[in-house]
Motif scaffolding. Structure first.
Motif, PDB file in Angstrom:
ATOM      1  N   THR A  31      -2.489  84.605  79.556  1.00  0.00           N
ATOM      2  CA  THR A  31      -2.577  83.196  79.188  1.00  0.00           C
ATOM      3  C   THR A  31      -4.022  82.714  79.051  1.00  0.00           C
ATOM      4  OG1 THR A  31      -2.343  82.545  81.515  1.00  0.00           O
ATOM      5  CG2 THR A  31      -0.337  82.609  80.162  1.00  0.00           C
ATOM      6  N   ASP A  64       2.537  85.347  82.178  1.00  0.00           N
ATOM      7  CA  ASP A  64       1.541  86.299  82.692  1.00  0.00           C
ATOM      8  C   ASP A  64       2.207  87.494  83.380  1.00  0.00           C
ATOM      9  OD1 ASP A  64      -0.959  85.308  81.882  1.00  0.00           O
ATOM     10  OD2 ASP A  64      -0.976  83.832  83.503  1.00  0.00           O
ATOM     11  N   ILE A  65       3.219  87.224  84.175  1.00  0.00           N
ATOM     12  CA  ILE A  65       3.931  88.310  84.862  1.00  0.00           C
ATOM     13  C   ILE A  65       4.559  89.259  83.846  1.00  0.00           C
ATOM     14  CG2 ILE A  65       5.956  88.837  86.293  1.00  0.00           C
ATOM     15  CD1 ILE A  65       5.321  86.184  87.814  1.00  0.00           C
ATOM     16  N   ASN A 110       3.005  81.046  84.501  1.00  0.00           N
ATOM     17  CA  ASN A 110       3.025  82.163  85.444  1.00  0.00           C
ATOM     18  C   ASN A 110       3.989  83.255  85.003  1.00  0.00           C
ATOM     19  OD1 ASN A 110       1.117  80.956  87.096  1.00  0.00           O
ATOM     20  ND2 ASN A 110       2.635  80.002  88.437  1.00  0.00           N
ATOM     21  N   TYR A 111       5.145  82.864  84.498  1.00  0.00           N
ATOM     22  CA  TYR A 111       6.125  83.860  84.060  1.00  0.00           C
ATOM     23  C   TYR A 111       5.616  84.653  82.861  1.00  0.00           C
ATOM     24  CZ  TYR A 111       9.702  81.957  87.180  1.00  0.00           C
ATOM     25  OH  TYR A 111      10.417  81.562  88.289  1.00  0.00           O
ATOM     26  N   GLN A 146      13.636  84.046  87.285  1.00  0.00           N
ATOM     27  CA  GLN A 146      13.137  83.696  85.960  1.00  0.00           C
ATOM     28  C   GLN A 146      14.269  83.197  85.073  1.00  0.00           C
ATOM     29  OE1 GLN A 146      10.961  86.964  84.227  1.00  0.00           O
ATOM     30  NE2 GLN A 146       9.508  87.095  85.926  1.00  0.00           N
ATOM     31  N   TRP A 157       2.791  73.991  77.114  1.00  0.00           N
ATOM     32  CA  TRP A 157       1.404  73.916  77.558  1.00  0.00           C
ATOM     33  C   TRP A 157       0.603  72.884  76.773  1.00  0.00           C
ATOM     34  CZ3 TRP A 157      -1.826  79.060  78.271  1.00  0.00           C
ATOM     35  CH2 TRP A 157      -2.877  78.823  79.165  1.00  0.00           C
ATOM     36  N   THR A 180       3.644  74.966  84.731  1.00  0.00           N
ATOM     37  CA  THR A 180       3.010  75.952  85.620  1.00  0.00           C
ATOM     38  C   THR A 180       3.902  77.177  85.785  1.00  0.00           C
ATOM     39  OG1 THR A 180       1.810  74.229  86.808  1.00  0.00           O
ATOM     40  CG2 THR A 180       2.067  76.346  87.923  1.00  0.00           C
ATOM     41  N   LYS A 181       5.192  76.960  85.992  1.00  0.00           N
ATOM     42  CA  LYS A 181       6.128  78.080  86.115  1.00  0.00           C
ATOM     43  C   LYS A 181       6.143  78.918  84.837  1.00  0.00           C
ATOM     44  CE  LYS A 181       9.565  76.366  89.418  1.00  0.00           C
ATOM     45  NZ  LYS A 181      10.984  75.974  89.584  1.00  0.00           N
ATOM     46  N   LYS A 188      -6.113  87.630  82.370  1.00  0.00           N
ATOM     47  CA  LYS A 188      -4.710  87.260  82.233  1.00  0.00           C
ATOM     48  C   LYS A 188      -4.374  86.972  80.768  1.00  0.00           C
ATOM     49  CE  LYS A 188      -3.746  85.218  86.758  1.00  0.00           C
ATOM     50  NZ  LYS A 188      -3.290  83.990  87.441  1.00  0.00           N
TER      51      LYS A 188
END
Length: 219
Positions: free
Chosen positions: A4, A179-180, A176-177, A67, A135, A172-173, A2
């Motif tokens: 991140t 990475d997407i 994840n975004y 998003q 982060w 966390t959101k 990934k």
């Protein structure tokens, strides 16, 4: 791997330096001189004004509606946190709420880095550039809370904010975004994302360092 995961591995030495820098260790044990925290809070107030607007601007460019909504919320929450946390400490310090604050060199550089990245680079790179602020603050907040020994720490409000569950949900959101978004882009853009993530992480270190050393414009 990934994005991140790769990005955090890249900036781990920077993060480790942050954990042992005097600003963080003294904030953790409550020994940080009040004037250094005052400088930090005033610069952070200016930073979050710009950061919140960059987040909202990113949301306006994201094609995925969820998003976009979440980035609008990130921007709103940054401004709400700025107002609540800074009003608390401004009152504690006896500072005027509408005090005119001059933006100092590192804060100026950091905010302009984020705004210029959004303006002139791809949306993928812009999203990567804002992630370290989320982060690193969460990781530092958790680390301070875990190692804290002073119950009457004057900086508990700051520690509680960035180690709290509400902030963790947003982090966390955001992870994840990123990475997407990284999965859908090219190798070249992913490299640019990594560069932006690393530069923003360096600026996080420099921001706290500037507060500890009271770095101002030379006149």
């Amino acid at each position: 791997m990934k994005f991140t995961t790769e990005a955090w591995e890249q900036i781990t030495p920077i993060y480790n330096d942050i954990l042992v820098m005097p600003f963080i260790t003294e904030l953790q044990n409550g020994k940080l001189p009040i004037e250094k925290f005052q400088y930090y809070m005033m610069q952070d107030a200016k930073y979050l004004e710009h950061f919140g607007r960059v987040l909202a601007a990113i949301g306006s460019k994201l094609e995925d509606n969820q998003q976009a909504i979440d980035f609008f919320d990130f921007g709103k929450n940054a401004l709400i946190v700025e107002r609540a946390l800074h009003e608390y400490y401004f009152e504690l310090f006896g500072l005027e709420k509408n005090l005119k604050i001059e933006i100092e060199p590192i804060c100026h550089h950091y905010t302009h880095f984020l705004k210029s990245t959004f303006a002139f680079d791809s949306i993928e790179v812009a999203v990567a550039s804002i992630l370290p602020c989320f982060w690193i603050y969460k990781k530092v907040g958790d680390e301070i809370l875990k190692n804290q020994t002073e119950n009457n720490n004057p900086y508990n409000k700051w520690i509680e904010t960035y180690s709290g569950e509400e902030f963790a949900d947003g982090v966390t959101k955001a992870i994840n975004y990123v990475d997407i978004i990284a999965e859908k882009t090219t190798t070249t853009v992913r490299t640019q994302m990594l560069e932006a993530f690393t530069k923003a992480s360096e600026l996080e270190f420099l921001f706290w360092n500037a507060a500890y050393n009271t770095i101002t414009w030379k006149r």
